[in-house]
Design a protein around this motif. Structure first.
Motif, mmCIF file in Angstrom:
data_model
loop_
_atom_site.group_PDB
_atom_site.id
_atom_site.type_symbol
_atom_site.label_atom_id
_atom_site.label_comp_id
_atom_site.label_asym_id
_atom_site.label_seq_id
_atom_site.Cartn_x
_atom_site.Cartn_y
_atom_site.Cartn_z
ATOM 1 N N PRO A 146 0.752 -1.085 -0.007
ATOM 2 C CA PRO A 146 0.004 0.056 0.164
ATOM 3 C C PRO A 146 0.731 1.330 0.035
ATOM 4 O O PRO A 146 2.175 1.323 0.564
ATOM 5 C CB PRO A 146 -0.833 -0.055 1.153
ATOM 6 C CG PRO A 146 -0.847 -1.606 1.618
ATOM 7 C CD PRO A 146 0.540 -2.146 1.256
ATOM 8 N N ASP A 147 0.103 2.396 -0.412
ATOM 9 C CA ASP A 147 0.910 3.479 -0.783
ATOM 10 C C ASP A 147 1.367 4.249 0.698
ATOM 11 O O ASP A 147 2.247 4.982 0.576
ATOM 12 C CB ASP A 147 0.274 4.711 -1.416
ATOM 13 C CG ASP A 147 -0.043 4.428 -2.788
ATOM 14 O OD1 ASP A 147 0.985 3.546 -3.363
ATOM 15 O OD2 ASP A 147 -0.907 4.856 -3.624
ATOM 16 N N GLU A 148 0.719 3.833 1.717
ATOM 17 C CA GLU A 148 0.994 4.386 3.098
ATOM 18 C C GLU A 148 2.167 3.836 3.634
ATOM 19 O O GLU A 148 2.698 4.309 4.515
ATOM 20 C CB GLU A 148 -0.093 4.033 4.080
ATOM 21 C CG GLU A 148 -1.614 4.771 3.651
ATOM 22 C CD GLU A 148 -2.557 3.927 2.673
ATOM 23 O OE1 GLU A 148 -3.543 4.192 2.412
ATOM 24 O OE2 GLU A 148 -1.644 2.891 2.096
ATOM 25 N N LEU A 149 2.747 2.753 3.188
ATOM 26 C CA LEU A 149 4.125 2.138 3.552
ATOM 27 C C LEU A 149 5.200 2.428 2.769
ATOM 28 O O LEU A 149 5.123 2.177 1.703
ATOM 29 C CB LEU A 149 3.816 0.598 3.562
ATOM 30 C CG LEU A 149 2.907 0.094 4.402
ATOM 31 C CD1 LEU A 149 2.487 -1.367 4.472
ATOM 32 C CD2 LEU A 149 3.292 0.213 6.080
ATOM 33 N N ALA A 150 6.160 3.046 3.358
ATOM 34 C CA ALA A 150 7.583 3.307 2.640
ATOM 35 C C ALA A 150 8.154 1.971 2.262
ATOM 36 O O ALA A 150 7.975 0.961 2.979
ATOM 37 C CB ALA A 150 8.455 4.098 3.363
ATOM 38 N N LEU A 151 8.720 1.783 1.174
ATOM 39 C CA LEU A 151 9.307 0.456 0.859
ATOM 40 C C LEU A 151 10.284 -0.047 1.777
ATOM 41 O O LEU A 151 10.343 -1.270 2.002
ATOM 42 C CB LEU A 151 9.900 0.670 -0.429
ATOM 43 C CG LEU A 151 8.870 0.913 -1.702
ATOM 44 C CD1 LEU A 151 9.680 0.989 -3.031
ATOM 45 C CD2 LEU A 151 7.740 -0.295 -1.807
ATOM 46 N N ASP A 152 11.153 0.705 2.477
ATOM 47 C CA ASP A 152 12.109 0.199 3.321
ATOM 48 C C ASP A 152 11.567 -0.520 4.632
ATOM 49 O O ASP A 152 12.084 -1.550 4.844
ATOM 50 C CB ASP A 152 13.373 1.358 3.726
ATOM 51 C CG ASP A 152 12.610 2.588 4.339
ATOM 52 O OD1 ASP A 152 11.286 2.860 4.217
ATOM 53 O OD2 ASP A 152 13.241 3.510 4.706
ATOM 54 N N VAL A 153 10.412 0.297 5.210
ATOM 55 C CA VAL A 153 9.883 -0.123 6.364
ATOM 56 C C VAL A 153 8.870 -1.487 6.128
ATOM 57 O O VAL A 153 8.434 -2.132 6.936
ATOM 58 C CB VAL A 153 9.303 0.821 7.281
ATOM 59 C CG1 VAL A 153 10.540 1.884 7.682
ATOM 60 C CG2 VAL A 153 8.130 1.502 6.525
ATOM 61 N N ALA A 154 8.630 -1.506 4.635
ATOM 62 C CA ALA A 154 7.559 -2.535 4.410
ATOM 63 C C ALA A 154 8.460 -3.835 4.278
ATOM 64 O O ALA A 154 7.859 -5.022 4.241
ATOM 65 C CB ALA A 154 6.946 -2.209 3.123
ATOM 66 N N ALA A 155 9.708 -3.802 3.513
ATOM 67 C CA ALA A 155 10.397 -5.037 3.311
ATOM 68 C C ALA A 155 10.281 -6.033 4.250
ATOM 69 O O ALA A 155 9.862 -7.238 4.057
ATOM 70 C CB ALA A 155 11.961 -4.689 2.861
ATOM 71 N N PRO A 156 10.481 -5.851 5.742
ATOM 72 C CA PRO A 156 10.562 -6.889 6.860
ATOM 73 C C PRO A 156 9.085 -7.358 7.102
ATOM 74 O O PRO A 156 9.165 -8.414 7.769
ATOM 75 C CB PRO A 156 11.086 -6.148 7.834
ATOM 76 C CG PRO A 156 12.106 -4.881 7.213
ATOM 77 C CD PRO A 156 11.109 -4.631 6.396
ATOM 78 N N LEU A 157 8.203 -6.513 6.734
ATOM 79 C CA LEU A 157 6.828 -7.085 6.931
ATOM 80 C C LEU A 157 6.566 -8.636 6.150
ATOM 81 O O LEU A 157 5.800 -9.363 6.494
ATOM 82 C CB LEU A 157 5.740 -6.055 6.350
ATOM 83 C CG LEU A 157 5.792 -4.884 6.971
ATOM 84 C CD1 LEU A 157 4.774 -3.907 6.546
ATOM 85 C CD2 LEU A 157 5.596 -4.720 8.701
ATOM 86 N N LEU A 158 7.369 -8.478 4.964
ATOM 87 C CA LEU A 158 7.147 -9.898 4.057
ATOM 88 C C LEU A 158 7.483 -11.277 4.902
ATOM 89 O O LEU A 158 7.230 -12.280 4.317
ATOM 90 C CB LEU A 158 7.823 -9.729 2.660
ATOM 91 C CG LEU A 158 7.072 -8.830 1.688
ATOM 92 C CD1 LEU A 158 5.731 -9.425 1.208
ATOM 93 C CD2 LEU A 158 6.881 -7.388 2.003
ATOM 94 N N CYS A 159 8.263 -11.076 5.980
ATOM 95 C CA CYS A 159 8.637 -12.376 6.701
ATOM 96 C C CYS A 159 8.456 -12.185 8.254
ATOM 97 O O CYS A 159 7.412 -12.648 8.710
ATOM 98 C CB CYS A 159 10.075 -12.779 6.334
ATOM 99 S SG CYS A 159 10.455 -14.108 7.637
ATOM 100 N N ALA A 160 8.962 -11.041 8.828
ATOM 101 C CA ALA A 160 8.565 -10.928 10.160
ATOM 102 C C ALA A 160 7.318 -10.484 10.574
ATOM 103 O O ALA A 160 6.738 -10.858 11.381
ATOM 104 C CB ALA A 160 9.737 -9.753 10.480
ATOM 105 N N GLY A 161 6.717 -9.438 9.658
ATOM 106 C CA GLY A 161 5.457 -9.345 9.906
ATOM 107 C C GLY A 161 4.233 -10.116 9.658
ATOM 108 O O GLY A 161 3.549 -10.465 10.400
ATOM 109 N N ILE A 162 4.469 -11.018 8.626
ATOM 110 C CA ILE A 162 3.395 -12.117 8.612
ATOM 111 C C ILE A 162 3.675 -13.139 9.568
ATOM 112 O O ILE A 162 2.631 -13.844 10.001
ATOM 113 C CB ILE A 162 3.379 -12.474 7.006
ATOM 114 C CG1 ILE A 162 2.330 -13.786 6.818
ATOM 115 C CG2 ILE A 162 4.755 -13.295 6.598
ATOM 116 C CD1 ILE A 162 0.918 -13.187 7.192
#
Length: 350
Positions: A146-162
């Motif tokens: 989503p546009d609300e998430l900057a790409l750098d802080v979004a990257a770890p969501l793809l493993c740590a977040g989920i």
């Protein structure tokens, strides 16, 4: 023609990273070409690059926390367009036919999901991860950021977040539920934010109180030091759900006694040694022990949308390609708050 892509490669187990190139497959009908902007460093990257989890495939390009922008799409792609902000997580394919895939649980594919790196495509070709400048992925395994998430802080969501969102959702974290997160690291700091946003009462169980201010600022209602022997006695029967994010061995009986009636203890951290407990610690309160992996594609997209809606992101330290070896040592020493992210524009030599 295959694409030649700059990447960081580990040539052998424990070797320092070298700049080099890898080949990505030619863009297929349903493929998406992603210009990678950031790649998170997960502790599992370190385990695999150092061959601590059994035999690995070298040369290796780790990285399964990938954020970037679509730069080309195959002729049959309908879900993504050039310019889209996207991410790729821990797997890039699955059989799509088994009951688990059909249920949106591709991470448990009966044939075996195709890992983003240190895996093999069903064709037999090795997979290479996000420590590179581009990746080609089937559109069905590409997530929208989503546009609300900057790409750098979004990257770890793809493993740590989920990894944290999945058990919190699957075990019903929400209003009226008391959740404890064991560990305040790369996984734990995501668990605190997510559990708080879901409406649960959140506690952190950490070795010390050194990160208490961080924990409370991210949403923890309470923070306890497990090095204090009185902590376990004081917290008997207090939690409906305990999620362990650590890889250290635990006194399982002590942790199980902190569960309320019908409470659950869930592993997402991966201790290398066998963990033991007395069955009485379970039967005394109809408690359970379980484990959780990442989530499927649908749940991962749900997680990204949830994070965007609630202002949740990983706390990151952005590094260059030259810093990766040092970052690995710092992760092992727990010297990061809370996730390293590689700026992949620093990988090419010119």
């Amino acid at each position: 023609m295959p694409l030649t892509v700059p990447a960081l490669l580990a040539r052998s187990a424990g070797a320092k990273f070298e700049r080099g190139t890898i080949e990505r497959r030619e863009l297929g009908e349903h493929d998406v070409l992603i210009d990678i902007a950031y790649a998170g460093i997960c502790h599992s990257d370190i385990h695999q690059a150092r061959e601590e989890w059994g035999s690995a495939t070298f040369p290796m390009v780790p990285g399964h926390e990938i954020a970037g922008v679509v730069s080309a799409v195959g002729s049959g792609v309908t879900t993504r367009s050039v310019g889209d902000r996207v991410g790729v997580g821990c797997f890039v394919d699955s059989c799509r036919e088994c009951a688990r895939c059909q249920a949106g649980e591709e991470q448990f594919c009966e044939r075996g999901m195709v890992a983003t790196y240190n895996g093999r495509q069903y064709s037999g070709e090795p997979t290479y991860g996000g420590y590179s400048t581009q990746i080609v992925v089937d559109e069905n395994y590409v997530l929208r950021i989503p546009d609300e998430l900057a790409l750098d802080v979004a990257a770890p969501l793809l493993c740590a977040g989920i990894t944290l969102y999945s058990p919190l959702k699957n075990w019903g974290a929400g209003p009226g539920r008391r959740v404890a997160i064991v560990g305040m690291g790369g996984l734990g700091h995501m668990g605190v934010q997510l559990a708080h946003a879901l409406g649960a009462e959140v506690s952190v169980l950490s070795q010390s109180l050194s990160k208490e201010a961080d924990g409370r600022s991210l949403g923890a209602d309470r923070y306890y030091a497990t090095s204090d022997p009185e902590t376990f006695a004081r917290l008997r029967g207090q939690f409906d759900l305990i999620i362990s994010t650590v890889s250290a061995d635990l006194d399982m009986d002590a942790y199980l006694r902190m569960l309320a009636f019908e409470g659950s203890f869930v592993f997402v951290g991966l201790p290398e040694n066998k963990q033991s407990f007395r069955v009485f610690s379970l039967t005394a309160g109809r408690r359970s022990i379980s484990g959780s992996n990442i989530g499927g594609i649908r749940q991962t997209q749900e997680m990204l949308d949830f994070c965007a809606a609630h202002g949740i992101a990983s706390l990151v330290e952005t590094i260059t390609a030259d810093d990766v070896d040092t970052a690995y040592d710092r992760v092992v020493a727990s010297d990061v708050r809370y996730r390293f992210v590689i700026d992949t524009s620093t990988i090419p030599t010119s």
